[in-house]
Design an enzyme around this catalytic site. Sequence first.
Site, PDB file in Angstrom:
ATOM      1  N   HIS A 112       0.842  -1.203   0.000  1.00 43.93           N
ATOM      2  CA  HIS A 112       0.000   0.000   0.000  1.00 43.93           C
ATOM      3  C   HIS A 112       0.876   1.253   0.000  1.00 43.93           C
ATOM      4  O   HIS A 112       1.191   1.814   1.056  1.00 43.93           O
ATOM      5  CB  HIS A 112      -0.904  -0.018   1.232  1.00 43.93           C
ATOM      6  CG  HIS A 112      -1.997   0.992   1.211  1.00 43.93           C
ATOM      7  ND1 HIS A 112      -3.208   0.794   1.832  1.00 43.93           N
ATOM      8  CD2 HIS A 112      -2.087   2.232   0.660  1.00 43.93           C
ATOM      9  CE1 HIS A 112      -3.975   1.860   1.670  1.00 43.93           C
ATOM     10  NE2 HIS A 112      -3.299   2.756   0.958  1.00 43.93           N
ATOM     11  N   LEU A 133       2.589   6.580  -4.883  1.00 43.41           N
ATOM     12  CA  LEU A 133       3.741   7.159  -5.567  1.00 43.41           C
ATOM     13  C   LEU A 133       3.388   8.430  -6.332  1.00 43.41           C
ATOM     14  O   LEU A 133       4.264   9.113  -6.836  1.00 43.41           O
ATOM     15  CB  LEU A 133       4.375   6.128  -6.507  1.00 43.41           C
ATOM     16  CG  LEU A 133       4.990   4.907  -5.815  1.00 43.41           C
ATOM     17  CD1 LEU A 133       5.594   3.959  -6.857  1.00 43.41           C
ATOM     18  CD2 LEU A 133       6.028   5.306  -4.785  1.00 43.41           C
ATOM     19  N   ARG A 134       2.096   8.712  -6.462  1.00 46.32           N
ATOM     20  CA  ARG A 134       1.565   9.986  -7.002  1.00 46.32           C
ATOM     21  C   ARG A 134       1.773  10.195  -8.505  1.00 46.32           C
ATOM     22  O   ARG A 134       1.066  10.989  -9.113  1.00 46.32           O
ATOM     23  CB  ARG A 134       2.147  11.182  -6.253  1.00 46.32           C
ATOM     24  CG  ARG A 134       1.914  11.187  -4.749  1.00 46.32           C
ATOM     25  CD  ARG A 134       0.451  11.094  -4.375  1.00 46.32           C
ATOM     26  NE  ARG A 134       0.225  11.351  -2.947  1.00 46.32           N
ATOM     27  CZ  ARG A 134      -0.830  10.925  -2.283  1.00 46.32           C
ATOM     28  NH1 ARG A 134      -1.759  10.218  -2.917  1.00 46.32           N
ATOM     29  NH2 ARG A 134      -0.980  11.210  -1.006  1.00 46.32           N
ATOM     30  N   ASN A 143      -4.826   5.948  -7.223  1.00 46.11           N
ATOM     31  CA  ASN A 143      -5.407   7.300  -7.211  1.00 46.11           C
ATOM     32  C   ASN A 143      -4.416   8.351  -7.713  1.00 46.11           C
ATOM     33  O   ASN A 143      -4.021   9.264  -7.000  1.00 46.11           O
ATOM     34  CB  ASN A 143      -5.958   7.661  -5.833  1.00 46.11           C
ATOM     35  CG  ASN A 143      -4.916   7.580  -4.727  1.00 46.11           C
ATOM     36  OD1 ASN A 143      -3.875   6.949  -4.885  1.00 46.11           O
ATOM     37  ND2 ASN A 143      -5.203   8.227  -3.611  1.00 46.11           N
ATOM     38  N   ASP A 161      -8.619   2.873  -3.320  1.00 47.66           N
ATOM     39  CA  ASP A 161      -8.155   3.463  -2.070  1.00 47.66           C
ATOM     40  C   ASP A 161      -8.134   4.982  -2.132  1.00 47.66           C
ATOM     41  O   ASP A 161      -7.714   5.586  -3.115  1.00 47.66           O
ATOM     42  CB  ASP A 161      -6.754   2.971  -1.724  1.00 47.66           C
ATOM     43  CG  ASP A 161      -6.294   3.518  -0.382  1.00 47.66           C
ATOM     44  OD1 ASP A 161      -6.939   3.186   0.623  1.00 47.66           O
ATOM     45  OD2 ASP A 161      -5.336   4.303  -0.361  1.00 47.66           O
ATOM     46  N   HIS A 172      -5.672  -0.644   5.615  1.00 44.00           N
ATOM     47  CA  HIS A 172      -5.470   0.170   6.834  1.00 44.00           C
ATOM     48  C   HIS A 172      -6.567   0.011   7.893  1.00 44.00           C
ATOM     49  O   HIS A 172      -7.207   0.983   8.292  1.00 44.00           O
ATOM     50  CB  HIS A 172      -5.276   1.640   6.497  1.00 44.00           C
ATOM     51  CG  HIS A 172      -6.188   2.203   5.433  1.00 44.00           C
ATOM     52  ND1 HIS A 172      -7.554   2.062   5.440  1.00 44.00           N
ATOM     53  CD2 HIS A 172      -5.903   2.931   4.323  1.00 44.00           C
ATOM     54  CE1 HIS A 172      -8.073   2.667   4.389  1.00 44.00           C
ATOM     55  NE2 HIS A 172      -7.100   3.200   3.696  1.00 44.00           N
ATOM     56  N   ASN A 213      -6.306   9.349   6.959  1.00 47.90           N
ATOM     57  CA  ASN A 213      -7.510   8.580   6.644  1.00 47.90           C
ATOM     58  C   ASN A 213      -7.145   7.101   6.523  1.00 47.90           C
ATOM     59  O   ASN A 213      -6.332   6.752   5.662  1.00 47.90           O
ATOM     60  CB  ASN A 213      -8.099   9.081   5.325  1.00 47.90           C
ATOM     61  CG  ASN A 213      -9.365   8.344   4.911  1.00 47.90           C
ATOM     62  OD1 ASN A 213      -9.756   7.355   5.506  1.00 47.90           O
ATOM     63  ND2 ASN A 213      -9.986   8.823   3.849  1.00 47.90           N
ATOM     64  N   ASP A 237       0.785   2.688   3.762  1.00 51.50           N
ATOM     65  CA  ASP A 237      -0.104   3.752   3.283  1.00 51.50           C
ATOM     66  C   ASP A 237       0.693   5.051   3.137  1.00 51.50           C
ATOM     67  O   ASP A 237       0.214   6.135   3.492  1.00 51.50           O
ATOM     68  CB  ASP A 237      -1.301   3.943   4.213  1.00 51.50           C
ATOM     69  CG  ASP A 237      -2.397   4.822   3.594  1.00 51.50           C
ATOM     70  OD1 ASP A 237      -2.302   5.142   2.380  1.00 51.50           O
ATOM     71  OD2 ASP A 237      -3.331   5.210   4.313  1.00 51.50           O
ATOM     72  N   HIS A 250       2.575  14.454   0.648  1.00 48.38           N
ATOM     73  CA  HIS A 250       1.913  15.706   0.254  1.00 48.38           C
ATOM     74  C   HIS A 250       2.932  16.835   0.270  1.00 48.38           C
ATOM     75  O   HIS A 250       3.811  16.865   1.137  1.00 48.38           O
ATOM     76  CB  HIS A 250       0.770  16.046   1.219  1.00 48.38           C
ATOM     77  CG  HIS A 250      -0.388  15.110   1.156  1.00 48.38           C
ATOM     78  ND1 HIS A 250      -1.227  15.026   0.073  1.00 48.38           N
ATOM     79  CD2 HIS A 250      -0.850  14.199   2.059  1.00 48.38           C
ATOM     80  CE1 HIS A 250      -2.159  14.112   0.306  1.00 48.38           C
ATOM     81  NE2 HIS A 250      -1.950  13.594   1.504  1.00 48.38           N
TER      82      HIS A 250
END
Length: 428
Positions: free
Chosen positions: A56, A59-60, A90, A150, A230, A276, A303, A307
């Site tokens: 989980h 890597l964006r 995502n 996710d 999670h 989250n 997870d 950011h």
Amino acid sequence: MSKILIRGAKVLGGEPQDVLIDGETIAALGSGLSPEGATVIEADGKILLPGLVDLHTHLREPGREDSETVLTGTRAAAGGGYTAVFAMANTFPVADTAGVVEQVYRLGQEHGYCDVQPIGAVTVGLEGKKLAELGAMHESAAGVTVFSDDGKCVDDAVIMRRALEYVKAFGGVVAQHAQEPRLTEGAQMNEGVVSAELGLGGWPAVAEESIIARDVLLAEHVGSRVHICHLSTAGSVEIVRWAKSRGIDVTAEVTPHHLLLTDELVRTYNPVYKVNPPLRTERDVMALREALADGTIDIVATDHAPHPHEDKDCEWAAAAMGMVGLETALSVVQRTMVDTGLLTWADVADRMSFAPARIGQATGHGRPISAGEPANLTLVDSAYRGEVDPAGFASRSRNTPYEGRELPGRITHTFLRGRATVVDGKLA
């Protein structure tokens, strides 16, 4: 490739022995192995584990390269002892087609710090309305076997059932982000005493537990595999324990931060603690530790949610949810589970390598440390103690909840198929 002799390592925490790497594989284990022609690493009783596997990771890339890229994320993974990570869907665009998952997969191959296995979205655009191209993603070069929305819950029971039926055909698994959206509208933190005192919108445990209960029953009905992302509450533990007692094919993960941190930290209003699912109570933390120890929870997954500074250094309500975790995960597990006597190092190898590799079908990873196996390994100085300094992170983001905290353990070496990606605690 040259030979490498790791001398005096405690394999899975056992008695010291030598491990000889020749090319991409482990050539031999034993005492007094000849160093002839080999680069010698004096392990001095350090712990040798199989390369860690994270089921989980965010890597964006593509789309949020200001937060992380496949390169920076895999460098962070190597620094944390990982040789394989599963990249969540995502991204922008969402990884809901064969083209996007193949892009992420190939970026991982090009950079070479660890293997990257993309996770495909369950629904188109993560919108929860229409199944994504599950079969095409599985048949692509990336060979996707894990699917997840996710960040969002597949809250439609019919869609979830169809996804479970679809992946059953090729032995895949749906990894669910368990969050009933209508029960968490406006939620900012765990619902309880602290949220009431702070006047922040509460995130009730039942929002997680109700989805898990529904999905294990759907998995039983379909005869398919479901994985719970999670997991964070004591009630969720009991539901998963019950499901396993019935023979339902369910697995579950816990994050390092849910093993250590509680909602009391939110009293600081520091957005670094906004995540989250939210940080829960001390009772939940203790239940999660016990469940990881007894096998109810199968694995630890980070997870890792990077950011940029501007998305976290703001007022609580506006801050993004998430924490980076790849470079501190093993240290937190050592502190909460090994140093407390709840897990042995052999257990850690199971929860952080063998089991996640098995769930995600990560070829060549999560293998025994024995002759003939791929040399995917991590060497840990478990006696080390030091404060976490995010300035030294390889990740592009710095949103760690552990800044300034003393944590045990340090990765000194990581090997990906016999090639050192970390040497003496520094990226190769």
